[in-house]
Design a protein around this motif. Structure first.
Motif, PDB file in Angstrom:
ATOM      1  N   TYR A  66       0.834  -1.192   0.000  1.00 55.04           N
ATOM      2  CA  TYR A  66       0.000   0.000   0.000  1.00 55.04           C
ATOM      3  C   TYR A  66       0.867   1.238   0.000  1.00 55.04           C
ATOM      4  N   SER A 118      -1.659  -3.698   7.859  1.00 52.72           N
ATOM      5  CA  SER A 118      -3.102  -3.632   7.645  1.00 52.72           C
ATOM      6  C   SER A 118      -3.422  -2.699   6.488  1.00 52.72           C
ATOM      7  N   ILE A 119      -4.640  -2.811   5.984  1.00 57.80           N
ATOM      8  CA  ILE A 119      -5.078  -1.910   4.921  1.00 57.80           C
ATOM      9  C   ILE A 119      -5.147  -0.498   5.495  1.00 57.80           C
ATOM     10  N   ARG A 121      -6.428   2.895   6.509  1.00 62.41           N
ATOM     11  CA  ARG A 121      -7.780   3.427   6.668  1.00 62.41           C
ATOM     12  C   ARG A 121      -7.734   4.747   7.423  1.00 62.41           C
ATOM     13  N   ALA A 143     -10.844   3.607   3.063  1.00 66.06           N
ATOM     14  CA  ALA A 143      -9.736   2.651   3.033  1.00 66.06           C
ATOM     15  C   ALA A 143      -9.169   2.530   1.622  1.00 66.06           C
ATOM     16  N   GLU A 144      -7.875   2.312   1.558  1.00 63.89           N
ATOM     17  CA  GLU A 144      -7.184   2.187   0.273  1.00 63.89           C
ATOM     18  C   GLU A 144      -7.479   0.842  -0.377  1.00 63.89           C
ATOM     19  N   ASP A 145      -7.699   0.859  -1.679  1.00 63.39           N
ATOM     20  CA  ASP A 145      -7.886  -0.344  -2.508  1.00 63.39           C
ATOM     21  C   ASP A 145      -9.048  -1.223  -2.067  1.00 63.39           C
ATOM     22  N   THR A 146     -10.106  -0.642  -1.529  1.00 60.62           N
ATOM     23  CA  THR A 146     -11.275  -1.434  -1.139  1.00 60.62           C
ATOM     24  C   THR A 146     -12.507  -1.032  -1.936  1.00 60.62           C
ATOM     25  N   GLY A 150     -11.091  -3.351  -6.156  1.00 56.72           N
ATOM     26  CA  GLY A 150      -9.801  -2.987  -5.589  1.00 56.72           C
ATOM     27  C   GLY A 150      -9.036  -1.931  -6.357  1.00 56.72           C
ATOM     28  N   TRP A 153     -10.100   3.738  -3.620  1.00 53.27           N
ATOM     29  CA  TRP A 153     -10.477   3.721  -2.208  1.00 53.27           C
ATOM     30  C   TRP A 153     -11.952   3.369  -2.068  1.00 53.27           C
ATOM     31  N   GLY A 154     -12.306   2.835  -0.924  1.00 54.89           N
ATOM     32  CA  GLY A 154     -13.688   2.480  -0.629  1.00 54.89           C
ATOM     33  C   GLY A 154     -14.143   3.131   0.660  1.00 54.89           C
ATOM     34  N   ASN A 156     -16.860   2.781   4.066  1.00 56.08           N
ATOM     35  CA  ASN A 156     -17.844   2.112   4.922  1.00 56.08           C
ATOM     36  C   ASN A 156     -18.383   3.168   5.871  1.00 56.08           C
TER      37      ASN A 156
END
Length: 177
Positions: A66, A118-119, A121, A143-146, A150, A153-154, A156
């Motif tokens: 990452y 960890s990813i 975030r 979060a990166e690459d979610t 992928g 960023w994603g 939640n």
């Protein structure tokens, strides 16, 4: 007849000896080749850590590298994604006309709260302004690459009091670091 059969036995034995020598030499060569391959893989895997390139992220899948490029809490496309996803969830699954009109008092709660591998975030909080006039806390993470497959960023999120499926229950505690 016994004479012919004994000649055949000698010929067969000689052929088996030659085949056995060839087989043993190929086994030795295979072992040496496996050892060389294992050493080469060890050398390649112990190189300096670097960010994954586009090909590795999409096809190679060699592992998490990452670059910690996570947008800020007040990044407009992230907030737009939260608003759109909330609207979709309320309309499709709960038959509700509730919408987030805006987000106020945005603050970063934490960044990279877990282990180094960890990813990455960014945890954020704010106050969601709902179209029925209510104001309620909202907790979200970027979060990166979610994101979609992928590639980016994603997001939640959880709106306190409107987590109807209890995914982050109680009071959106699971959406926080």
């Amino acid at each position: 007849m016994s004479r012919t059969s004994s000649r055949v036995d000698f010929r067969t034995a000689a052929a088996e000896r030659d085949c056995g020598l060839k087989f043993r030499s190929s086994v030795r060569f295979g072992r040496v080749a496996c050892l060389a391959l294992a050493l080469a893989l060890c050398a390649v895997s112990s190189s300096q850590p670097r960010e994954a390139n586009w090909f590795e992220k999409n096809f190679w899948l060699s592992g998490p590298r990452y670059n910690r490029a996570v947008p800020g809490c007040d990044y407009p496309p992230a907030l737009d994604r939260i608003i759109a996803n909330f609207r979709t969830k309320e309309f499709r699954f709960w038959n509700s006309e509730l919408r987030i009109v805006g987000v106020e008092n945005i603050q970063q709660v934490d960044f990279l709260p877990w282990a180094a591998q960890s990813i990455p975030r960014r945890f954020c909080s704010g106050v969601a302004v709902i179209n029925d006039g209510g104001r309620t806390p909202i907790y979200y993470s970027i979060a990166e690459d979610t994101g979609m497959i992928g590639m980016d960023w994603g997001v939640n999120f959880c709106v306190v009091g409107l987590d109807r499926d209890w995914a982050y229950n109680p009071a959106c505690r699971a959406a926080r670091p």
